[in-house]
Scaffold this active site. Structure first.
Site, mmCIF file in Angstrom:
data_model
loop_
_atom_site.group_PDB
_atom_site.id
_atom_site.type_symbol
_atom_site.label_atom_id
_atom_site.label_comp_id
_atom_site.label_asym_id
_atom_site.label_seq_id
_atom_site.Cartn_x
_atom_site.Cartn_y
_atom_site.Cartn_z
ATOM 1 N N TYR A 186 -3.099 -1.844 4.760
ATOM 2 C CA TYR A 186 -2.339 -2.675 5.691
ATOM 3 C C TYR A 186 -3.211 -3.576 6.562
ATOM 4 O O TYR A 186 -2.740 -4.084 7.567
ATOM 5 C CB TYR A 186 -1.472 -1.786 6.585
ATOM 6 N N HIS B 53 9.307 8.200 10.814
ATOM 7 C CA HIS B 53 8.062 8.048 10.060
ATOM 8 C C HIS B 53 6.876 7.724 10.982
ATOM 9 O O HIS B 53 5.776 8.234 10.773
ATOM 10 C CB HIS B 53 8.240 6.959 9.008
#
Length: 606
Positions: free
Chosen positions: A74, A314
């Site tokens: 990412y 999450h």
């Protein structure tokens, strides 16, 4: 239908010793004492010559320090700098590497290239031999970064001493991209957003707009699934076709990156501290790895895993509120402090007692308190069967379905129609499960959902642990999906979805009581009743309070969170362009008593 009498009281109220109500305690951990020196674009050479880009935050001081490695697809620039600096101020070198083929790293990007395993090994050893590292390396990071830790740990790099996999997914068929054989939307969204070298954006919403509700509802009605990335304009992802064509775990593509095999766990020599949340879309990884490491870890340290489960989504430990619920001030903990205490012990050699802590910490929703326990599942669990009953009309929340601990005595069943062109809508509005315990009343209001509910409870019932549903069911099609959900019905009617289990029918294992077989498909004969043992992919810890009701819902779709089974019976649904309407039947008579097994925790002595 004969009246059903519930027998909760004598079953649930046997006293036990009081539980140890305690959150993970960071205790004493390394104090902030260093300024931070940051460098970017350091190059680590892998064994095949590919150079990975590594950003480093380290104490601005002479000497050698233990290191913490994060491997991310990412970008190692945004988001990691603050956390890296926090640990660097406490005497750690923190290295954040771009994954192979992503951002500033060389190589070709494939999320599940087995080279990620050896890259992890090479990065650990590269870091350990730098002049400012003392040779001891830990790893941390969430989601894909958790995958990277387990992949690396199976390679047993000698300098790796401990890992902290946060919300780490399991292998492919148990969560992403397939949840028990069913393709999940968020991983398809992820595939679009992470096509190519950098993040892709197509508009507002999660995953660069790929996961916007409007886009999901439109795109996931298109066929074939094989072409979804192409249909959405994400062209630079040649690996996506491998995901769809490889729809069993036996496919060589998935075999190359798999880590959840006994022989792979047996290579892991490091202790693990895992974290997840009851509403984490990658939930199953943490408990699966906890249990497997206890059994298969290569040494005594590896066989002493630790696990923390909070009332989180999450992205863990960010808010006491999730969806409609406020879980109180105890919901947020000093997680990085606890991680630091863990690394202080394993990387700095500080005898801080962290390994004397309870190995399992879980947050009990409803009661909104932590539990410190000696194992998972909880040793005091009373596995309690709740049976499905009805007069044959359990369809929707207005039907006659009843849930009871009394087994059925009649010969009833319930039926519903599953039309892939008109799938049951899921109530989630975010990219994952950011709605938390979402209200299912709207989604369960139609005839395509079976609903079974207890009367209001006379006493609190705590359910903490893994859950299994046993269905005896038939379909008129040659394949279909079975989805079972556990709901906490509030006195005002709010129906809070806690967790769920699903299974693609052709993944049932006829030789093992209809359990999920990720590696092989079985045949489904139309209208033949089969046994399905459906282990919920999310567990829970919830106190069903007095006056609440326990509910079970059953459907064959939950769209768009799960992509639809087209019911054709093909060996690979992802290649199909047509669908079949299915008549579904769930049996609940004395010989084939469909039920759910709840992990009931007896009330403790005051």
């Amino acid at each position: 239908m004969k009246p059903i009498f519930l027998v909760f009281t004598t079953l649930l109220l046997a006293p036990l010793t009081a539980i140890h109500a305690e959150a993970p305690n960071p205790g004493q951990y390394s104090a902030e004492k260093f300024e931070v020196r940051a460098t970017r674009g350091n190059k680590a050479v892998m064994r095949d010559g590919v150079k990975l880009s590594v950003d480093v935050a380290q104490p601005k001081a002479d000497g050698r320090f233990p290191a913490i490695l994060i491997i991310t697809p990412y970008s190692n620039n945004p988001g990691f700098q603050k956390r890296a600096a926090w640990f660097a101020k406490r005497g750690y070198v923190v290295a954040v590497a771009d994954s192979r083929g992503r951002f500033d790293s060389e190589g070709t990007w494939d999320p599940f290239d087995p080279k990620h395993k050896t890259d992890g090994y090479d990065l650990v050893e590269w870091l350990a031999h730098l002049p400012w590292c003392d040779g001891k390396v830990g790893m941390m990071g969430l989601s894909y970064m958790g995958w990277a830790q387990w992949w690396t740990a199976t390679q047993a790099p000698p300098s790796l001493k401990a890992i902290v996999p946060e919300v780490a997914p399991p292998d492919a068929m148990f969560n992403a991209p397939y949840q028990n054989g069913v393709l999940v939307s968020w991983m398809v969204d992820w595939g679009g957003a992470n096509a190519g070298r950098v993040g892709q954006t197509m508009g507002p919403g999660p995953y660069g707009g790929f996961a916007s509700e409007e886009r999901r509802l439109a795109d996931y009605m298109k066929l074939p699934y094989l072409k979804l990335n192409e249909l959405r304009g994400a062209m630079d992802a040649p690996w996506f076709e491998k995901w769809i064509r490889g729809n069993t775990s036996s496919d060589p593509y998935w075999q190359g990156i798999a880590y959840q095999k006994p022989e792979e766990y047996a290579k892991i020599v490091v202790p693990s501290l895992a974290a997840t949340g009851w509403f984490d879309a990658d939930f199953p990884g943490a408990p699966m790895n906890y249990l497997a490491m206890k059994q298969h870890g290569a040494n005594a340290d590896a066989r002493r895993p630790r696990m923390v489960i909070g009332p989180w989504q999450h992205i863990i430990n960010t808010s006491r509120k999730l969806g409609a619920f406020d879980y109180g001030e105890k919901a947020i903990i000093d997680w990085d402090g606890y991680v630091c205490r863990w690394f202080d012990h394993w990387l700095k050699g500080i005898d801080n007692g962290v390994m004397n802590d309870a190995p399992v910490h879980v947050f009990v929703m409803g009661r909104n308190e932590w539990r410190a326990e000696q194992d998972w599942p909880l040793p005091q669990t009373r596995w309690t069967k709740y049976y499905l009953h009805s007069g044959g009309h359990a369809n929707s929340i207005s039907g006659d379905g009843v849930l009871s601990t009394s087994p059925p005595t009649g010969s009833d069943h319930d039926s519903y129609v599953y039309d892939p062109a008109k799938p049951t809508r899921s109530p989630f509005t975010g990219g994952h499960l950011e709605d938390g315990a979402a209200d299912t009343r709207k989604s369960s209001g139609g005839p395509d959902v079976l609903v079974y509910t207890t009367p209001p409870l006379d006493e609190e019932v705590e359910v903490t642990g893994p859950i299994t549903a046993k269905l005896y069911a038939a379909t008129s099609a040659r394949d279909t999906d079975w989805m079972v959900r556990l709901i906490d019905v509030q006195p005002d009617g709010f129906s809070a979805m806690l967790c769920e289990g699903i299974m693609r029918a052709r993944h049932r294992d006829p030789d093992h009581a209809g359990t999920f077989n990720p590696s092989k498909l079985s045949l489904v004969e139309p209208n033949q009743v089969y046994e399905y043992t459906i282990d919920f992919w999310r567990a829970t810890s919830n106190a069903f309070l007095k006056g609440h009701r326990i509910r079970v819902e059953i459907s064959s779709s939950y769209f768009p969170y799960y992509l639809r089974n087209l019911n054709t019976g093909a060996d690979n649904i992802g290649l199909e362009t047509t669908s079949v309407i299915a008549m579904q039947k769930v049996i609940h008579h004395a010989g084939q008593a469909s039920h759910i097994v709840l992990p009931v925790i007896p009330r403790a002595k005051p």
